[in-house]
Every structure is written in structure tokens, then in C-alpha cells.
Scaffold this active site. Structure first.
Site, PDB file in Angstrom:
ATOM      1  CB  CYS A  50      -0.939  -0.008   1.200  1.00 35.72           C
ATOM      2  SG  CYS A  50      -2.041   1.408   1.192  1.00 35.72           S
ATOM      3  CB  CYS A  61      -0.870   2.700   3.926  1.00 37.11           C
ATOM      4  SG  CYS A  61      -2.258   1.942   3.103  1.00 37.11           S
ATOM      5  CG  ASP A  62       2.893   1.503   4.509  1.00 40.63           C
ATOM      6  OD1 ASP A  62       2.314   1.982   5.504  1.00 40.63           O
ATOM      7  OD2 ASP A  62       2.747   0.334   4.140  1.00 40.63           O
TER       8      ASP A  62
END
Ligand code: NAP
Length: 305
Positions: A133, A136-137
Site C-alpha cells: 500500500c 498508506c506507507d
């Protein structure tokens, strides 16, 4: 709880089905998960959903859809479906909190989930530099070097997104031709931070506590080489989230729910829409469109009951 329609999955397909059924006056409940919204929650920027001329994030788009469902008084449960009994109508769906929902129709809109390489080093370093992801990261890789694995739209979209933070993004692809669309390919190829490593597969993800690099194998020459990086983002496709229906609905060889006459499954009264039944297009707008079709098919079924 007895319902006209239970919809499993609160992404674009499930939400659209809910909007249509609620507006037609049928008692409807959306069973999502935590947080509800599906793959779009991990999509950075959407420019191709009609009606939104300015780019918006997938999370923002999903928030709008959930707001629309709430406005139509469709309850949205953040519980997952744990089991389904399709042997008789009304169908019984048990949620992860133990609640049993009985419904005269069931709409499956469970979507798909990210695919992993399934090698030991990937499992060991997951969340220690290995991620599926980028949204997300990506933020954690400001000024670092990251690798993206894959050659489709997701991989190139992730590479573009990561180039906002990272100093350098290397896209590793197992062939010498990208699967991604021409527009994204052109954007990525003209991005000075993105470079391409062709014909290469990942032998191993290197690192002790955190990722330090990749061991790659050139599939044409057989040569093995190490590439230093701080993060690895997998973007190699998705698997349909259809395990719950294995043995209960007909699935194709890749696990997608088989549908006929658009959204009808092998069990009358059970309809499927969105990515769980779409091995081909996998677009949010297609998911929304098929959610509408599932709702109309469910409505016709309810009218005939
Ligand atoms: P995809 O199109 O299936 O591409 C997966 C990529 O990963 C392919 O390049 C594939 O290589 C590679 N791959 C698969 N398994 C691999 C493995 N084990 N090791 C190394 N590489 C592997 O998946 P996607 O990119 O997630 O896209 C899915 C669908 O969503 C597509 O229809 C896409 O158009 C759509 N999408 C659209 C947008 C957008 O409109 N903005 C954004 C994201 C996704 P090969 O090419 O050799 O098969």
C-alpha cells in the site's frame, strides 16, 4: 434482522447497489469491514470517475458514497461477513460480531485484495519496509530509494505517488513491456525520479531489521544482482475476495464469482458485482455500474417472489 437485501462489501459496487435499493424502498443493510470502502481507500488520486473533474483521493470518494447511503438511511455495519448459508431463502449471513442477518436477496460486492510474492523474506520484512500500500506507507520514505514491483496501472500509479516523497523510485518488471495504459506509462517515463529495471524477478528481499535491498534475477540472462533500496512496494495484482462463497456459488478458475445475465450467480436471489466478479475491467466506475445492475436484478427478483 430480516431484510429485503443484504449487501456484503461497502466499496463502489456495494454502495451503488445500496443507493438504488434504498431509493426503491427496500430494507437494505451494508455489511462492510473496518474501515469500509474497499480498495479505493488505498488509491491516491482518482481522475477518471465521472462527475469529479478535480482529482480526489479514493478515501474521499468513498466518504461521499457512504454519506449518500447514510442520507438514504442505509445502515452500514463495520463488521465482516463471517459465514453465509445460501441453502434456502431467506439467506442467512453471520457477521463477525455474531449477528445473524436474514435476507431475501444477497448482493456480493466483496472486491479483491492485493497479491504478494509469497517468498520467505517478504513475509519476514512485511511492515518493516515491505508494503502493498503505497498510499498508506509512502510518506515514510521521504528522501529514500524505493522499489515498486509490477508493470500494471497500479505499479505505475504507485511509482508516481512515491516519487512525491522518495529521492528515487525503481520499477521492477518481469517483462520488457508494461501492461499499464499509455497515459500512465508516458507520465511515469517522463518522471525524472522513476527508472525501470526490465525482465527481472525478485529472488529475495534483503535486510535484517528493515529492508536494505532486493536480489533480482534477469529472466533473459539468468544474471543475479543486488539493488540497494529502503522500501519495497508490491503492485502485482489482486485476488478476488470470494473465499466465503467457495463451494456455495460457482467460481471461475481464478476464484472470481461466475455471473450470467450480468449479475446473477449460480444461486437464484444471490447477485454479484464489482471486482469480485470482474476479472477484466476492475475500475471503480465499472464496479459502481455493476452495483446498479445487481440492485435492479435484485429488485426484479424481489418483485417476482
Ligand atoms: P494488473 O493489471 O493485473 O497488473 C499486475 C502486474 O504485476 C503485471 O504487470 C504483472 O506482470 C505483474 N505481476 C503479476 N504477478 C507477478 C509476480 N508474481 N511477480 C512479478 N510481477 C507480477 O494489476 P493492477 O495493476 O493492480 O491493475 C488491476 C486493474 O485495475 C487493471 O485493469 C487496471 O487497469 C486497473 N487500475 C486502474 C487504475 C486507474 O484507472 N487509475 C489504477 C490502478 C489499477 P505481467 O504484465 O507480466 O503479467
Amino acid at each position: 434482522m430480516k431484510l429485503d437485501a443484504l449487501i456484503i462489501g461497502a466499496g463502489p459496487a456495494g454502495c451503488t447497489a445500496a443507493i438504488y435499493l434504498a431509493r426503491a424502498g427496500y430494507s437494505t443493510l451494508l455489511l462492510g469491514s473496518t474501515p469500509p470502502g474497499g480498495q479505493l481507500l488505498h488509491t491516491n488520486e482518482i481522475e477518471n470517475f465521472p462527475g469529479f473533474p478535480e482529482p480526489l483521493s479514493g478515501a474521499e470518494l468513498m466518504m461521499q458514497m457512504h454519506k449518500q447511503c447514510a442520507g438514504l438511511k442505509v445502515p452500514l455495519s463495520a463488521e465482516k461477513a463471517a459465514s453465509v448459508d445460501l441453502s434456502a431463502n431467506p439467506f442467512k449471513t453471520t457477521a463477525s460480531d455474531g449477528t445473524v442477518y436474514e435476507s431475501r436477496t444477497l448482493i456480493v460486492a466483496t472486491g479483491a485484495t492485493a497479491r504478494w510474492l509469497n517468498i520467505e523474506s517478504e513475509n519476514r520484512l512485511r511492515n518493516k519496509g515491505v508494503s502493498a500500500c503505497a498510499t498508506c506507507d509512502g510518506f515514510f520514505y521521504r528522501g529514500k530509494t524505493v522499489c515498486v514491483i509490477g508493470g500494471g496501472d497500479s505499479a505505475l500509479g504507485d511509482a508516481m505517488f512515491l516519487s512525491r516523497f522518495a529521492a528515487s523510485v525503481k520499477l521492477i518488471h518481469r517483462r520488457d513491456k508494461l501492461r499499464a495504459c499509455a497515459a500512465l506509462t508516458a507520465k511515469a517515463q517522463s518522471n525524472p525520479k522513476i527508472s525501470f529495471v526490465w525482465d527481472s524477478t525478485v529472488e529475495e528481499i534483503l535486510g535484517g531489521e528493515t529492508v536494505s535491498g532486493l536480489r533480482l534475477k534477469n529472466v533473459k540472462t539468468g544474471q543475479v544482482s543486488d539493488l540497494a533500496c529502503n522500501g519495497v512496494f508490491l503492485a502485482i495484482g489482486h485476488d478476488p475476495a470470494s473465499e466465503l462463497f467457495d463451494g456455495k456459488l460457482d467460481l471461475d478458475k481464478e476464484g472470481y464469482i461466475s455471473v450470467h445475465d450480468h449479475t446473477h450467480t449460480s444461486v437464484p436471489g444471490v447477485f454479484a458485482c464489482g471486482d469480485v466478479a470482474d476479472p477484466r475491467y476492475k475500475q471503480a466506475v465499472c464496479a459502481a455500474g455493476s452495483g446498479c445492475m445487481a440492485a435492479l436484478d435484485a429488485r426484479d427478483y424481489l418483485n417476482r417472489l
